[in-house]
Design a protein around this motif. Sequence first.
Motif, PDB file in Angstrom:
ATOM      1  N   ASP A  11     -19.482  49.312 -18.388  1.00 41.01           N
ATOM      2  CA  ASP A  11     -19.388  49.785 -17.020  1.00 41.01           C
ATOM      3  C   ASP A  11     -18.544  48.794 -16.222  1.00 41.01           C
ATOM      4  N   PRO A  12     -17.601  49.249 -15.399  1.00 37.23           N
ATOM      5  CA  PRO A  12     -16.697  48.297 -14.727  1.00 37.23           C
ATOM      6  C   PRO A  12     -17.451  47.246 -13.911  1.00 37.23           C
ATOM      7  N   PHE A  13     -18.563  47.644 -13.283  1.00 34.15           N
ATOM      8  CA  PHE A  13     -19.237  46.666 -12.429  1.00 34.15           C
ATOM      9  C   PHE A  13     -19.978  45.614 -13.244  1.00 34.15           C
ATOM     10  N   VAL A  14     -20.491  46.028 -14.431  1.00 34.59           N
ATOM     11  CA  VAL A  14     -21.091  45.043 -15.334  1.00 34.59           C
ATOM     12  C   VAL A  14     -20.008  44.082 -15.816  1.00 34.59           C
ATOM     13  N   ALA A  15     -18.860  44.656 -16.196  1.00 36.59           N
ATOM     14  CA  ALA A  15     -17.739  43.836 -16.678  1.00 36.59           C
ATOM     15  C   ALA A  15     -17.319  42.839 -15.602  1.00 36.59           C
ATOM     16  N   ILE A  16     -17.226  43.330 -14.365  1.00 37.09           N
ATOM     17  CA  ILE A  16     -16.805  42.450 -13.264  1.00 37.09           C
ATOM     18  C   ILE A  16     -17.855  41.371 -13.022  1.00 37.09           C
ATOM     19  N   GLY A  17     -19.124  41.775 -13.086  1.00 34.19           N
ATOM     20  CA  GLY A  17     -20.199  40.794 -12.906  1.00 34.19           C
ATOM     21  C   GLY A  17     -20.089  39.667 -13.912  1.00 34.19           C
ATOM     22  N   ILE A  18     -19.831  40.021 -15.169  1.00 33.32           N
ATOM     23  CA  ILE A  18     -19.695  38.990 -16.205  1.00 33.32           C
ATOM     24  C   ILE A  18     -18.490  38.096 -15.902  1.00 33.32           C
ATOM     25  N   ALA A  19     -17.394  38.725 -15.469  1.00 36.75           N
ATOM     26  CA  ALA A  19     -16.186  37.945 -15.159  1.00 36.75           C
ATOM     27  C   ALA A  19     -16.465  36.953 -14.026  1.00 36.75           C
ATOM     28  N   LEU A  20     -17.237  37.404 -13.022  1.00 41.28           N
ATOM     29  CA  LEU A  20     -17.543  36.508 -11.915  1.00 41.28           C
ATOM     30  C   LEU A  20     -18.409  35.348 -12.394  1.00 41.28           C
ATOM     31  N   LEU A  21     -19.348  35.641 -13.279  1.00 44.20           N
ATOM     32  CA  LEU A  21     -20.197  34.575 -13.823  1.00 44.20           C
ATOM     33  C   LEU A  21     -19.353  33.558 -14.585  1.00 44.20           C
ATOM     34  N   ILE A  22     -18.362  34.069 -15.335  1.00 43.82           N
ATOM     35  CA  ILE A  22     -17.508  33.137 -16.086  1.00 43.82           C
ATOM     36  C   ILE A  22     -16.708  32.257 -15.125  1.00 43.82           C
ATOM     37  N   GLY A  23     -16.255  32.862 -14.012  1.00 44.65           N
ATOM     38  CA  GLY A  23     -15.575  32.051 -12.997  1.00 44.65           C
ATOM     39  C   GLY A  23     -16.472  30.938 -12.485  1.00 44.65           C
ATOM     40  N   MET A  24     -17.737  31.282 -12.237  1.00 46.15           N
ATOM     41  CA  MET A  24     -18.679  30.278 -11.736  1.00 46.15           C
ATOM     42  C   MET A  24     -18.952  29.220 -12.805  1.00 46.15           C
ATOM     43  N   LEU A  25     -19.003  29.674 -14.068  1.00 46.29           N
ATOM     44  CA  LEU A  25     -19.241  28.734 -15.163  1.00 46.29           C
ATOM     45  C   LEU A  25     -18.090  27.715 -15.240  1.00 46.29           C
ATOM     46  N   ILE A  26     -16.867  28.229 -15.123  1.00 54.37           N
ATOM     47  CA  ILE A  26     -15.724  27.306 -15.145  1.00 54.37           C
ATOM     48  C   ILE A  26     -15.793  26.338 -13.961  1.00 54.37           C
ATOM     49  N   GLY A  27     -16.184  26.872 -12.803  1.00 56.11           N
ATOM     50  CA  GLY A  27     -16.354  26.005 -11.639  1.00 56.11           C
ATOM     51  C   GLY A  27     -17.391  24.920 -11.917  1.00 56.11           C
ATOM     52  N   ALA A  28     -18.488  25.320 -12.570  1.00 55.82           N
ATOM     53  CA  ALA A  28     -19.535  24.348 -12.874  1.00 55.82           C
ATOM     54  C   ALA A  28     -19.016  23.283 -13.835  1.00 55.82           C
ATOM     55  N   ILE A  29     -18.192  23.711 -14.816  1.00 55.19           N
ATOM     56  CA  ILE A  29     -17.621  22.720 -15.745  1.00 55.19           C
ATOM     57  C   ILE A  29     -16.712  21.755 -14.985  1.00 55.19           C
ATOM     58  N   ASN A  30     -15.885  22.303 -14.076  1.00 52.08           N
ATOM     59  CA  ASN A  30     -15.057  21.434 -13.230  1.00 52.08           C
ATOM     60  C   ASN A  30     -15.937  20.423 -12.508  1.00 52.08           C
ATOM     61  N   GLY A  31     -16.992  20.936 -11.884  1.00 51.89           N
ATOM     62  CA  GLY A  31     -17.875  20.075 -11.100  1.00 51.89           C
ATOM     63  C   GLY A  31     -18.515  18.998 -11.956  1.00 51.89           C
ATOM     64  N   LEU A  32     -18.973  19.379 -13.145  1.00 53.15           N
ATOM     65  CA  LEU A  32     -19.633  18.398 -14.017  1.00 53.15           C
ATOM     66  C   LEU A  32     -18.656  17.331 -14.500  1.00 53.15           C
ATOM     67  N   MET A  33     -17.423  17.757 -14.813  1.00 52.73           N
ATOM     68  CA  MET A  33     -16.420  16.770 -15.221  1.00 52.73           C
ATOM     69  C   MET A  33     -16.233  15.737 -14.110  1.00 52.73           C
ATOM     70  N   ILE A  34     -16.282  16.230 -12.863  1.00 53.72           N
ATOM     71  CA  ILE A  34     -16.026  15.347 -11.722  1.00 53.72           C
ATOM     72  C   ILE A  34     -17.223  14.444 -11.434  1.00 53.72           C
ATOM     73  N   ILE A  35     -18.427  15.017 -11.392  1.00 50.92           N
ATOM     74  CA  ILE A  35     -19.567  14.186 -10.985  1.00 50.92           C
ATOM     75  C   ILE A  35     -20.175  13.408 -12.140  1.00 50.92           C
ATOM     76  N   LYS A  36     -20.195  13.989 -13.339  1.00 54.04           N
ATOM     77  CA  LYS A  36     -20.785  13.260 -14.461  1.00 54.04           C
ATOM     78  C   LYS A  36     -19.734  12.409 -15.171  1.00 54.04           C
ATOM     79  N   GLY A  37     -18.546  12.994 -15.338  1.00 58.18           N
ATOM     80  CA  GLY A  37     -17.505  12.281 -16.086  1.00 58.18           C
ATOM     81  C   GLY A  37     -16.708  11.322 -15.222  1.00 58.18           C
ATOM     82  N   GLY A  38     -16.863  11.445 -13.906  1.00 53.28           N
ATOM     83  CA  GLY A  38     -16.102  10.580 -13.024  1.00 53.28           C
ATOM     84  C   GLY A  38     -14.599  10.838 -13.073  1.00 53.28           C
ATOM     85  N   ILE A  39     -14.218  12.031 -13.521  1.00 49.38           N
ATOM     86  CA  ILE A  39     -12.787  12.354 -13.577  1.00 49.38           C
ATOM     87  C   ILE A  39     -12.350  12.807 -12.184  1.00 49.38           C
TER      88      ILE A  39
END
Lengths: 317, 504
Positions: free
Chosen positions: A93-121
């Motif tokens: 369903d397009p809205f399920v697909a979009i929901g998953i895509a948005l979650l992946i965007g947030m996941l990438i954001g979280a990885i960015n954030g963790l690299m910055i705060i935990k990794g000190g990058i």
Amino acid sequence: MTNSIVNRPLDILRRFSVTIILLCICLAFALGSSDFFTTSNLLNVALQTSIIAIVAIGMTFTILTAGIDLSVGSVMALSGAIAAGLNVRQGLDPFVAIGIALLIGMLIGAINGLMIIKGGIPPFVATLAMLAIARGLTLVYTQGRPIAGLDERFIYLGTGQIMGIPVPVFIMVVVAIIAHIVTRYTPFGLHVYATGGNEEPTRLAGVSPDRIKLAVYIISGFTAALGGVLLAARLWSAQPNAAVGWELDAIAAPVIGGTSLFGGVGTIGGTVVGAFIIGVLSNGLNLMGVPSYYQQVIKGVVFILAVSLDILTKRRR
Amino acid sequence: MSENKFYLRMEGISKAFPGVQALKDVNFYVARGEIHALVGENGAGKTTLMKILTGALSMDSGSVSLKGSHVEINTPTDAQQLGISMIHQELSLIPNLTVGQNIYLGREPRWKISAFIDWNRLYTDSQELLSQLDVDVDARAEVGSLSIAQQQMVEVAKAISLNADLIAMDEPTSSLTDRETEVLFDTMRSFKKRGISIIFISHRLEEVFEISDWVTVLRDGSLIGSEPIKDLDEERVVQMMVGRELGEMYPKGDVQRRGVILEVNNLHDGRELSGVSLELYSGEILGVAGLAGAGRTALAETIFGVRPAITGDIELDGSPVKINSPGEAIRLGMGLVPEDRKQQGLFLNRAIRENIVISALGKLSRFSFINFSKADKLAREFAVKLDIRTPSLRQLVRNLSGGNQQKVVIARWLTLNPRVLILDEPTRGIDVGTKVEIHALMNQLAEGGVGVLMVSSDLPEVLGVSDRILVMREGKVVSEFSREHATQDNIMHAATGGKVNSDK
């Protein structure tokens, strides 16, 4: 107290200097081309601006903490591709697909954030790496080919209208209002400004700057993914090379709108106005038939003027 | 006296940082409604102890109890909830937020059943707090636009709003004028009446003796003594702090002044200076006193070419010179030890030796390449001469104590053999031992024929070090005193605009 009354006109000029620039640009185009100030053209400008404005709103949060998110263009492409792929290839369903895509965007954001705060990058480096990674993943996922054949409801998000207003514009307004309320009226918003102002006292006040930073990169990942989905919907397909270089406009919009790259200063309203300055310039210059090579030069000059005026009015304290 | 009378008991506190034992088994007791001075040289462990108390650092061993019961303080929030708050040396306010936002950061009042901040309540409450303290500051003003003293009072207001009954103040007076310090002291006394205990860290012993009830002295991370103020005098405290007899606080040799080396006539900078004239003799230390805003720093910076002079003449050795930039001043043989050494005087992230030789690179280079062995030698020579205490000259300046940092700044000028050295607040925030060394060094320079111009807010220092004293007010030199005739009273009188008999 008396001072603030004396300086009222200057204060207003200072607060709305960028808005005044936008109005001046609009006026110039309205005089230069009869096609500019028409309902259909203005809606067109709004539609063209809406996606970059959404991404720029998320970017504003990262810049307010004295960070930056260079990965937004690639995240747009990746999330657009994933939403399209899940919809077309897996038949989700397009809205399920979009929901998953948005979650992946947030996941990438979280990885960015963790690299910055935990990794000190440094944010610049962490998100620059993510720019490459997310673009690479997009190419892998799409095999370098566009994914077309989206569900009608998917396409509606990019091309449909509600009461005559294009859906992406509608979504942009909702995102901007929520972001404005969050920055202006919630403790989280205040803590974003505090983190960008000076981290140590923020920590001493019992606020965790790390958590705030993690949150802003998740927000930026979310808005980038949302922008990517809308872009795919508008183009009826996900392009592997979608939104290349868009991070520059997404950074330019808040900066033109008065957000300081050193953090702690800026507003969502300013970012939206900044995005519209970029959008109106492209549109108006096209209408006036200015060759696209010259357009780049003119855009650059206007950016410098807008930012200098902002700096000049703020310096006078 | 029963032991329970202590409001705060910190016992057996130890803390190690890589390479240093910052605190060794320290006991520290504070009674209710007491102003308790915590003194010691830089690096003695005062700030570390306070950071442990306020949850900004964790301790390696030891225990803390409040009002007789054991407490665990692991975060600043824990400390806040226990009624402990700290006013940090480096002001911990956020410049881009408003006064009210700073006061209530982290515990913003909210609308009932919602996630939204109640801005009205936040601002009314903060304004009320400020007026309680007699502070004339708009709660909606951005903190960055306030003076240091106003920011200090905002910090105090923040501490009160936390319902703190124990407030630790780390060097709260270091950047205040005398009058502002008095306002702060009045506030402290009124807290005391309300039963609030205050831990007061200061390098200025006069202040310690003026305000405190009890003194605890730390040295090298160990407790040296803790006694009521009435049983102590300054000399004794200094001795406890440095662990040796210091000799005279302001040693003063017999210096013969020679001819005029620097003459300034009718200097205006269009803002703070309105016609300053002065003569500086070779071989003297000329002190410049005055209240904050009297234009002392402006004078130092204008002579040195940091700020442009609008009108006025400067003569060096009798010949007129035009100084439009610090570079020109340096080439003419002048040096400036600036007021804010971290911002204006040092490259904090570079090594000591680089900081020392940076201004002398011209004579250390050939064909634009630096001769590093020469540079090393020069840096070592001055590090030894000024007794800069560090394991290695490769150490980053950031890691040095304030006193050693100041020595690095001075060392840099000495590599150039200046004829005129201007020092702006040379010992602000510097411990007693190093202070004496810096004063001795200034004397040595004067003896060698250098003209030394010293701007200072520390009156005992001005009186103790200077051969001659100028007092500035509203951008002008208003009085001049010889060493013999200067007193705190007549200088303050002149600085505040009262009538006074000066030597001239």
